[in-house]
Design a protein around this motif. Structure first.
Motif, short mmCIF file in Angstrom:
data_model
loop_
_atom_site.label_atom_id
_atom_site.label_comp_id
_atom_site.label_asym_id
_atom_site.label_seq_id
_atom_site.Cartn_x
_atom_site.Cartn_y
_atom_site.Cartn_z
N MET A 128 0.85 -1.18 0.00
CA MET A 128 0.00 0.00 0.00
C MET A 128 0.89 1.23 0.00
N SER A 129 0.43 2.28 -0.65
CA SER A 129 1.19 3.52 -0.69
C SER A 129 1.07 4.25 0.65
N PRO A 130 2.02 5.14 0.95
CA PRO A 130 1.98 5.85 2.24
C PRO A 130 0.71 6.70 2.38
N ARG A 171 -3.26 -11.69 3.73
CA ARG A 171 -2.71 -11.37 5.06
C ARG A 171 -1.55 -10.39 4.95
N GLU A 172 -0.72 -10.55 3.93
CA GLU A 172 0.40 -9.62 3.74
C GLU A 172 -0.12 -8.23 3.41
N GLU A 173 -1.17 -8.14 2.59
CA GLU A 173 -1.77 -6.85 2.28
C GLU A 173 -2.40 -6.22 3.52
N ASN A 191 -1.46 -6.74 6.62
CA ASN A 191 -0.35 -6.28 7.47
C ASN A 191 0.26 -4.99 6.94
N SER A 192 0.36 -4.87 5.63
CA SER A 192 0.89 -3.64 5.02
C SER A 192 -0.01 -2.45 5.33
N ILE A 193 -1.32 -2.64 5.20
CA ILE A 193 -2.27 -1.56 5.50
C ILE A 193 -2.19 -1.18 6.97
N LYS A 194 -2.12 -2.16 7.84
CA LYS A 194 -2.02 -1.87 9.28
C LYS A 194 -0.77 -1.07 9.61
N ARG A 195 0.36 -1.41 8.97
CA ARG A 195 1.61 -0.66 9.20
C ARG A 195 1.46 0.80 8.79
N GLU A 196 0.85 1.02 7.63
CA GLU A 196 0.65 2.39 7.15
C GLU A 196 -0.31 3.17 8.05
#
Length: 146
Positions: free
Chosen positions: A1-3, A36-38, A40-45
């Motif tokens: 996901m983008s910032p 799940r990877e997507e 996790n990426s969204i949660k990080r952002e």
């Protein structure tokens, strides 16, 4: 996901997260590891945006916390902290500046005169100083010449 760069993108990211989680829960969403990877990426952002530092250097080493509390098409209202060293509202008898002087010198925005209309310049339309937990804060209304 983008910032994530603003509140609108934050809301969209959170909605997308809920949709992905629901799809993963209901039918596995095709490839569960990719989903799940997507997620996790969204949660990080989302965490990075929610926990970002809102302090801004306004000059001469003074840091102010700034948060936009309301906005619309022609301006916004922000909540701004005044550094704790300014513990009086107005200048005191010793000549030490107060919170109002600090705001007017460092935070107030003045638009430059122009012979054209609708320059898009930002300017301060009003501000209100108040004290919260021993520190001065200001509601600062910024408008745009549109």
């Amino acid at each position: 996901m983008s910032p994530i760069r603003n509140q609108s993108e934050f809301r969209k990211g959170y909605e997308w997260l809920l949709i992905l989680q629901q799809l993963l829960k209901e039918n596995g969403f095709g490839k569960p590891d990719v989903a799940r990877e997507e997620i996790n990426s969204i949660k990080r952002e989302l965490r990075a945006f929610a926990n970002r530092d809102t302090a801004v250097d306004v000059g001469m080493g003074f840091m102010c916390e700034r948060r936009i509390v309301s906005s619309d098409f022609d301006g916004y209202i922000e909540l701004v902290s005044i550094p704790e060293v300014f513990d009086t509202l107005d200048d005191d008898t010793d000549g030490n500046p107060g919170a109002k002087t600090f705001f007017e010198e460092f935070l107030e925005i003045h638009a430059r005169p122009s012979m054209y209309d609708c320059t898009g310049q930002a300017f301060t339309s009003w501000f209100k100083l108040f004290k919260r937990n021993g520190q001065f804060w200001a509601y600062h209304s910024v408008c745009f010449d549109v």
